[in-house]
Design an enzyme around this catalytic site. Structure first.
Site, PDB file in Angstrom:
ATOM      1  N   GLY A  75       0.796  -1.218   0.000  1.00 37.20           N
ATOM      2  CA  GLY A  75       0.000   0.000   0.000  1.00 37.20           C
ATOM      3  C   GLY A  75       0.827   1.265   0.000  1.00 37.20           C
ATOM      4  N   SER A 116       7.119   3.748   5.505  1.00 36.73           N
ATOM      5  CA  SER A 116       6.954   2.552   6.336  1.00 36.73           C
ATOM      6  C   SER A 116       6.398   2.979   7.683  1.00 36.73           C
ATOM      7  CB  SER A 116       8.292   1.826   6.530  1.00 36.73           C
ATOM      8  OG  SER A 116       8.162   0.781   7.472  1.00 36.73           O
ATOM      9  N   THR A 142       5.977   1.403  10.507  1.00 34.42           N
ATOM     10  CA  THR A 142       6.794   0.986  11.657  1.00 34.42           C
ATOM     11  C   THR A 142       8.268   1.338  11.486  1.00 34.42           C
ATOM     12  OG1 THR A 142       7.192  -1.175  10.667  1.00 34.42           O
ATOM     13  CG2 THR A 142       5.249  -0.956  12.101  1.00 34.42           C
ATOM     14  N   PHE A 143       8.658   1.642  10.256  1.00 33.38           N
ATOM     15  CA  PHE A 143      10.053   1.851   9.883  1.00 33.38           C
ATOM     16  C   PHE A 143      10.889   0.600  10.150  1.00 33.38           C
ATOM     17  CE2 PHE A 143      13.395   5.002   8.733  1.00 33.38           C
ATOM     18  CZ  PHE A 143      12.651   5.693   7.792  1.00 33.38           C
ATOM     19  N   GLN A 179      -4.571  -5.664  -5.417  1.00 34.76           N
ATOM     20  CA  GLN A 179      -4.324  -5.630  -3.971  1.00 34.76           C
ATOM     21  C   GLN A 179      -5.583  -5.223  -3.219  1.00 34.76           C
ATOM     22  OE1 GLN A 179      -2.054  -2.478  -2.175  1.00 34.76           O
ATOM     23  NE2 GLN A 179      -1.492  -3.742  -0.425  1.00 34.76           N
ATOM     24  N   GLU A 223      -6.470  -8.581  -1.291  1.00 36.53           N
ATOM     25  CA  GLU A 223      -5.969  -8.546   0.085  1.00 36.53           C
ATOM     26  C   GLU A 223      -7.109  -8.275   1.061  1.00 36.53           C
ATOM     27  OE1 GLU A 223      -1.687  -7.289   1.202  1.00 36.53           O
ATOM     28  OE2 GLU A 223      -2.925  -5.559   1.741  1.00 36.53           O
ATOM     29  N   HIS A 282      -5.755  -7.698 -28.063  1.00 37.29           N
ATOM     30  CA  HIS A 282      -4.813  -8.464 -28.873  1.00 37.29           C
ATOM     31  C   HIS A 282      -4.049  -9.474 -28.023  1.00 37.29           C
ATOM     32  CE1 HIS A 282      -5.391  -5.880 -32.437  1.00 37.29           C
ATOM     33  NE2 HIS A 282      -5.655  -4.961 -31.518  1.00 37.29           N
ATOM     34  N   LYS A 336       6.354 -14.285   5.442  1.00 34.38           N
ATOM     35  CA  LYS A 336       7.381 -13.397   6.006  1.00 34.38           C
ATOM     36  C   LYS A 336       8.079 -14.064   7.187  1.00 34.38           C
ATOM     37  CE  LYS A 336       4.922  -9.554   6.628  1.00 34.38           C
ATOM     38  NZ  LYS A 336       4.576  -8.122   6.823  1.00 34.38           N
TER      39      LYS A 336
END
EC number: 5.3.1.9
Length: 557
Positions: free
Chosen positions: A159, A210, A212-213, A354, A358, A389, A519
């Site tokens: 996002g 980000s 949360t960084f 997304q 998501e 096409h 993750k």
């Protein structure tokens, strides 16, 4: 809430489908009702242009539409809608409100979360963004060597990338006075290496997006960008002039070398895939100017008001959602194609891939039980006429029904050759939805072959291949021009469509636990890629893949 399959209104709809669904024929429906277009379309006058939603080429009757609306009402769509707009914590698995609508609340009417009005904070960040944009775009903001900023690089993922990327591409005609924008998302080093190779560090501004960084891909790319930058700047204090943060983690931002004054915050009630309206949209505002960013917000707010106040029977996001329910839960359709006939919208389908998948790619209901019905569709698409096409063959003559949304502006941003290009584009747009609806009968194909002078032998061979069954459902969404306001309205329309479907399916459209497991496993696997020792701690496939990679790496080193 009871399962959808136990809902009396849905059972009534499903029974009707089982008895009459196979008899629905679009060609006959149009031939039998000259007023069908007027009865199955909405013309939304936004005062900044019109948005026409023509859903007449769908396999529906007035009876079907009323039953679908009854399903929506019985599933509590209206009450759920109000709970979202009033700041209730409808994202219950994360105990969060869902308030992207507050980010574009141009009325400034109070919206409370835990008894506190969020609008003063929203407006404070917007003012900070406005001031920053004006300084950068005017050339007042200088880099370490005194040069103005010419290039903005947004480093984020999901996002924090897809929305700003889609919008800056869509609004390119409004960017002439702004810096160029670049987007780096992938952890694959190719992405940042190829981007940095074209840039001058003296005039580059990096936006690190980000919350949360700590997002691995984003922070790794950000550190790579900082290393590259310091090769030229030498002085770590120069980072403050070339890096800004979109985050809530002041300590991490400061540790990175970014001045907290250049941190633009957002809140836990902003979901990533709904965040382009927040500080995450800083790259948009820098590229097209803050006035145009505000127009984007205003268009979304207009659609928010339409969605919140219009009866379900005439409510564009609701009707689009209900048509999706009809095809997914009655016809068994698994995919939905988004086909914008505007090259500037070439990332629109990817963005809503997304947004939809998501949000509604869930098999657990809010009560924690497994659904016994289908939920979110696979969303895909490409701009027209390129798709014609490539994959339209399957839409026209394949064995799967694929409901499609066709989108087009009446006015082109580039009416070159006296509008010839756009006239051809419009003709193709109109022809495709008519062809998918009407098809081509055996008799029509026979006459076509006769007119072409084909031999009787060719008739036998070619006739079955020249027939189109038609009866393929489409929505046509036609708007005056792709302006910031209209784009905002279109995005919000699809956001609310997704919300309505999630309510009907009784799933939480605002969490994304499905992204977590991979993750977690990646963190375990990453150190196992070091060294040359064989790995045996996984299943035989994963072990085999890891060991093959290690062997190949050793052999080439």
């Amino acid at each position: 809430m009871a399962a959808l399959t136990q809902n009396p209104q849905f059972k009534k709809l499903k029974t009707w489908y089982e008895q009459h669904g196979s008899d629905l024929n679009l060609r006959r429906l149009f031939e039998g009702d000259r007023d069908r277009f007027n009865r199955f379309s909405l013309n939304l006058n936004t005062n900044h242009g019109h948005i026409l939603v023509d859903y007449s080429k769908n396999l529906v009757t007035e009876t079907v539409m009323q039953m679908l609306v009854d399903v929506a009402k019985s599933r509590g769509v209206e009450a759920a809608r109000e709970r979202m707009f009033t700041g209730e914590k409808i994202n219950f698995t994360e105990d969060r409100a869902v308030l992207h609508v507050a980010l574009r609340n141009r009325s400034n009417a109070p919206i409370l979360v835990d008894g506190k009005d969020v609008m003063p904070e929203v407006n404070r960040v917007l003012e900070k963004m406005k001031s920053f944009c004006q300084r950068v775009r005017s050339g007042e903001w200088k880099g370490y060597s005194g040069k103005a900023i010419t290039d903005v690089i947004n480093i984020g993922i999901g996002g924090s990338d897809l929305g700003p990327l889609m919008v800056t591409e869509a609004l390119k005609p409004y960017s002439s006075e702004g810096p160029r924008v670049w987007f780096v998302s992938n952890i694959d080093g190719t992405h940042i290496a190829k981007t940095l190779a074209t840039l001058n560090p003296e005039s580059s501004l990096f936006i690190i997006a980000s919350k949360t960084f700590t997002t691995q891909e984003t922070i790794t790319n950000a550190e790579t960008a900082k290393e590259w930058f310091l090769l030229s700047a030498k002085d770590p204090s120069a980072v403050a002039k070339h890096f800004v943060a979109l985050s809530t983690n002041t300590a991490k931002v400061k540790e990175f070398g970014i001045d907290p004054q250049n941190m633009f915050e957002f809140w836990d009630w902003v979901g990533g895939r709904y965040s382009l309206w927040s500080a995450i949209g800083l790259s948009i505002a820098l590229h097209v100017g803050f006035d145009n960013f505000e127009q984007l917000l205003s268009g979304a707010h207009w659609m928010d008001q339409h969605f919140r106040t219009t009866p379900l029977e005439k409510n564009a996001p609701v009707l689009l959602a209900l048509l999706g329910i009809w095809y997914i839960n009655c016809f068994g359709c698994e995919t939905h194609a988004m086909l914008p006939y505007d090259q500037y919208l070439h990332r629109f389908a990817a963005y809503f891939q997304q947004g939809d998948m998501e949000s509604n790619g869930k098999y657990i209901t809010k009560s924690g039980t497994r659904v016994n019905y289908q939920t979110g569709p696979i969303v895909w698409g490409e701009p027209g006429t390129n798709g014609q096409h490539a994959f339209y063959q399957l839409i026209h003559q394949g064995t799967k029904m694929i409901p499609c949304d066709f989108l087009i502006p009446v006015q082109s941003q580039h009416p070159i050759r006296n509008g010839l290009h756009h006239k051809i584009l419009l003709a193709n747009f109109l022809a495709q939805t008519e062809a998918l609806m009407r098809g081509k009968s055996t008799e029509e194909a026979r006459k076509e072959l006769q007119a072409a002078g084909r031999s009787p032998e060719d008739f036998e061979k070619l006739l079955p291949h020249k027939v189109f069954e038609g009866n393929r459902p489409t929505n046509s969404i036609v708007f005056t021009k792709l302006t910031p306001f209209i784009l905002g309205a279109l995005i919000a329309m699809y956001e609310h469509k997704i919300f309505v479907q999630g309510i009907i399916w009784d799933i939480n459209s605002f969490d994304q636990w499905g992204v977590e497991l991979g993750k977690q496993l990646a963190k375990k696997i990453e150190p196992e890629l070091d060294g040359s020792s064989p790995v045996t701690s996984h299943d035989s496939s994963t072990n085999g893949l890891i060991n093959f990679i290690k062997q190949e790496r050793e052999a080439r080193s």
